[in-house]
Design a protein around this motif. Structure first.
Motif, mmCIF file in Angstrom:
data_model
loop_
_atom_site.group_PDB
_atom_site.id
_atom_site.type_symbol
_atom_site.label_atom_id
_atom_site.label_comp_id
_atom_site.label_asym_id
_atom_site.label_seq_id
_atom_site.Cartn_x
_atom_site.Cartn_y
_atom_site.Cartn_z
ATOM 1 N N GLN A 1 -66.998 -22.208 -21.693
ATOM 2 C CA GLN A 1 -67.337 -23.044 -22.851
ATOM 3 C C GLN A 1 -68.044 -24.343 -22.432
ATOM 4 O O GLN A 1 -68.936 -24.805 -23.104
ATOM 5 C CB GLN A 1 -66.026 -23.391 -23.555
ATOM 6 C CG GLN A 1 -66.169 -23.831 -24.977
ATOM 7 C CD GLN A 1 -66.195 -22.628 -25.909
ATOM 8 O OE1 GLN A 1 -65.711 -21.562 -25.555
ATOM 9 N NE2 GLN A 1 -66.779 -22.780 -27.075
ATOM 10 N N PHE A 2 -67.603 -24.911 -21.308
ATOM 11 C CA PHE A 2 -68.141 -26.202 -20.847
ATOM 12 C C PHE A 2 -68.669 -26.041 -19.423
ATOM 13 O O PHE A 2 -67.932 -26.272 -18.460
ATOM 14 C CB PHE A 2 -67.056 -27.287 -20.854
ATOM 15 C CG PHE A 2 -66.358 -27.470 -22.158
ATOM 16 C CD1 PHE A 2 -67.009 -28.054 -23.237
ATOM 17 C CD2 PHE A 2 -65.047 -27.078 -22.319
ATOM 18 C CE1 PHE A 2 -66.368 -28.234 -24.450
ATOM 19 C CE2 PHE A 2 -64.391 -27.251 -23.534
ATOM 20 C CZ PHE A 2 -65.059 -27.824 -24.602
ATOM 21 N N PRO A 3 -69.945 -25.680 -19.287
ATOM 22 C CA PRO A 3 -70.463 -25.378 -17.944
ATOM 23 C C PRO A 3 -70.416 -26.574 -16.973
ATOM 24 O O PRO A 3 -70.432 -26.362 -15.767
ATOM 25 C CB PRO A 3 -71.907 -24.955 -18.215
ATOM 26 C CG PRO A 3 -71.980 -24.649 -19.665
ATOM 27 C CD PRO A 3 -70.914 -25.439 -20.343
ATOM 28 N N ASN A 4 -70.313 -27.795 -17.498
ATOM 29 C CA ASN A 4 -70.265 -28.949 -16.586
ATOM 30 C C ASN A 4 -68.883 -29.224 -16.024
ATOM 31 O O ASN A 4 -68.722 -30.053 -15.125
ATOM 32 C CB ASN A 4 -70.746 -30.230 -17.285
ATOM 33 C CG ASN A 4 -72.222 -30.145 -17.558
ATOM 34 O OD1 ASN A 4 -72.940 -29.431 -16.848
ATOM 35 N ND2 ASN A 4 -72.678 -30.828 -18.607
ATOM 36 N N LEU A 5 -67.909 -28.562 -16.604
ATOM 37 C CA LEU A 5 -66.533 -28.765 -16.164
ATOM 38 C C LEU A 5 -66.316 -28.090 -14.808
ATOM 39 O O LEU A 5 -66.842 -27.019 -14.558
ATOM 40 C CB LEU A 5 -65.627 -28.116 -17.213
ATOM 41 C CG LEU A 5 -64.257 -28.695 -17.514
ATOM 42 C CD1 LEU A 5 -64.314 -30.188 -17.768
ATOM 43 C CD2 LEU A 5 -63.682 -27.983 -18.737
ATOM 44 N N LYS A 6 -65.537 -28.752 -13.939
ATOM 45 C CA LYS A 6 -65.198 -28.138 -12.645
ATOM 46 C C LYS A 6 -63.689 -27.946 -12.602
ATOM 47 O O LYS A 6 -62.963 -28.558 -13.382
ATOM 48 C CB LYS A 6 -65.618 -29.067 -11.499
ATOM 49 C CG LYS A 6 -67.113 -29.311 -11.434
ATOM 50 C CD LYS A 6 -67.798 -28.118 -10.778
ATOM 51 C CE LYS A 6 -69.284 -28.304 -10.602
ATOM 52 N NZ LYS A 6 -70.098 -27.935 -11.732
ATOM 53 N N THR A 7 -63.239 -27.120 -11.677
ATOM 54 C CA THR A 7 -61.795 -26.900 -11.606
ATOM 55 C C THR A 7 -61.284 -26.973 -10.180
ATOM 56 O O THR A 7 -62.001 -26.638 -9.238
ATOM 57 C CB THR A 7 -61.433 -25.531 -12.227
ATOM 58 O OG1 THR A 7 -60.049 -25.314 -12.037
ATOM 59 C CG2 THR A 7 -62.183 -24.403 -11.595
ATOM 60 N N VAL A 8 -60.069 -27.470 -10.053
ATOM 61 C CA VAL A 8 -59.400 -27.465 -8.753
ATOM 62 C C VAL A 8 -58.054 -26.773 -8.950
ATOM 63 O O VAL A 8 -57.224 -27.242 -9.735
ATOM 64 C CB VAL A 8 -59.160 -28.903 -8.232
ATOM 65 C CG1 VAL A 8 -58.372 -28.865 -6.929
ATOM 66 C CG2 VAL A 8 -60.479 -29.631 -8.027
ATOM 67 N N SER A 9 -57.854 -25.656 -8.261
ATOM 68 C CA SER A 9 -56.576 -24.943 -8.335
ATOM 69 C C SER A 9 -55.908 -25.021 -6.973
ATOM 70 O O SER A 9 -56.447 -24.513 -5.985
ATOM 71 C CB SER A 9 -56.828 -23.484 -8.721
ATOM 72 O OG SER A 9 -55.754 -22.683 -8.265
ATOM 73 N N SER A 10 -54.751 -25.676 -6.926
ATOM 74 C CA SER A 10 -54.085 -25.849 -5.626
ATOM 75 C C SER A 10 -53.699 -24.489 -5.036
ATOM 76 O O SER A 10 -53.831 -24.272 -3.828
ATOM 77 C CB SER A 10 -52.856 -26.750 -5.761
ATOM 78 O OG SER A 10 -52.033 -26.277 -6.798
ATOM 79 N N GLY A 11 -53.265 -23.553 -5.891
ATOM 80 C CA GLY A 11 -52.897 -22.225 -5.395
ATOM 81 C C GLY A 11 -54.101 -21.519 -4.788
ATOM 82 O O GLY A 11 -54.013 -20.918 -3.720
ATOM 83 N N LYS B 1 -59.161 -33.973 -1.135
ATOM 84 C CA LYS B 1 -60.449 -33.673 -0.508
ATOM 85 C C LYS B 1 -61.363 -32.977 -1.525
ATOM 86 O O LYS B 1 -62.531 -33.340 -1.683
ATOM 87 C CB LYS B 1 -60.206 -32.774 0.706
ATOM 88 C CG LYS B 1 -61.332 -32.749 1.686
ATOM 89 C CD LYS B 1 -60.920 -32.018 2.941
ATOM 90 C CE LYS B 1 -62.116 -31.282 3.500
ATOM 91 N NZ LYS B 1 -61.731 -30.173 4.344
ATOM 92 N N HIS B 2 -60.811 -32.020 -2.255
ATOM 93 C CA HIS B 2 -61.611 -31.309 -3.266
ATOM 94 C C HIS B 2 -61.984 -32.222 -4.418
ATOM 95 O O HIS B 2 -63.114 -32.222 -4.890
ATOM 96 C CB HIS B 2 -60.848 -30.094 -3.806
ATOM 97 C CG HIS B 2 -60.954 -28.914 -2.908
ATOM 98 N ND1 HIS B 2 -61.708 -27.810 -3.223
ATOM 99 C CD2 HIS B 2 -60.432 -28.670 -1.698
ATOM 100 C CE1 HIS B 2 -61.631 -26.942 -2.232
ATOM 101 N NE2 HIS B 2 -60.857 -27.432 -1.300
#
Ligand code: ATP
Length: 221
Positions: free
Chosen positions: A27-37, A75-76
């Motif tokens: 839905q929001f292509p500018n959004l980024k994600t960080v998943s610790s797992g 770091k991410h």
């Protein structure tokens, strides 16, 4: 989006944090994600020292030490722009306080926390039926989200596997860890006035509410 969104998704294992994140990214292509797992599993796949250490905790369903995961996530995070979703970190009050100390001077603290409240009976059966494509993190389910060809990823046709911690014993530990660490974490974000809970048995019920919550936040004066 008007205001930047810095969202933390909270929820028990199998609540669908990853699924909701993928839907939001579409839905929001500018959004980024960080998943610790995902970061930890990547280290395990790459056979790094961190991966070897972390896998001892992960396969038992225990939390890895705060310092280890904190370093990796920071770091991410420092490579990201203004809007992002955090999945799986922070998970303890100490991690939340560390994160706030890291982000506040950058004027980028979390501005929305959404707890996905899904009944335990639902999440246990979801995890028993879950298959993953390790390289991408895409997940499938034997009942409601089958791959096009059994046992293979839809995009790459590579084999799907079970996660090392998607078994009964590790699952019990993960749920216990979640119950023990979540109340103080939720209270911390409730006190900051940024916690919202969305309840539902399925991702399809939760997603439109999550989307509205985010849009409302992004339009807030
Ligand atoms: P799901 O099953 O929906 O992916 P989960 O919360 O059980 O949810 P992950 O977030 O992928 O799964 O985490 C897997 C494991 O990685 C945890 O059980 C824990 O061992 C480790 N881990 C991930 N994030 C953290 C964290 N913030 N602090 C400590 N350990 C973590």
């Amino acid at each position: 989006m008007l205001n930047p969104i810095r969202l933390l998704l909270l929820g028990p294992p199998g609540a669908g944090k990853g699924t909701q994140t993928l839907k939001l990214l579409k839905q929001f292509p500018n959004l980024k994600t960080v998943s610790s797992g995902d970061i930890l599993r990547q280290h395990i796949r790459n056979g790094t020292r961190i991966g070897t250490l972390a896998s001892q905790y992960i396969k038992q369903g225990k939390l890895v030490p705060d310092e280890l995961i904190t370093k990796l996530v920071f770091k991410h995070l420092s490579t990201l722009n203004d809007s992002w979703i955090l999945d799986g970190y922070p998970r303890t009050l100490t991690q939340a306080q560390n994160l706030s100390q890291f982000l506040t001077p950058l004027d980028r603290d979390i501005n929305l926390v959404v707890e996905l409240a899904v009944p335990e009976s639902v999440i246990i059966s979801r995890i028993e039926e879950r298959w993953v494509h390790p390289a991408s993190g895409r997940t499938y389910n034997d009942t409601y989200n089958k791959p096009k060809v059994a046992g293979l990823d839809d995009i790459t046709s590579e084999p799907l596997v079970k996660r090392s911690d998607d078994n009964k014993l590790a699952m019990q530990n993960r749920l216990e860890e979640y119950r023990a660490t979540t109340s103080p974490l939720k209270q911390y974000y409730k006190d900051k006035g940024i916690l919202t809970t969305i309840s539902g048995d399925s991702s399809d019920v939760i997603f439109p509410i999550l989307l509205d919550t985010i849009l409302e936040k992004s339009r807030e004066a």
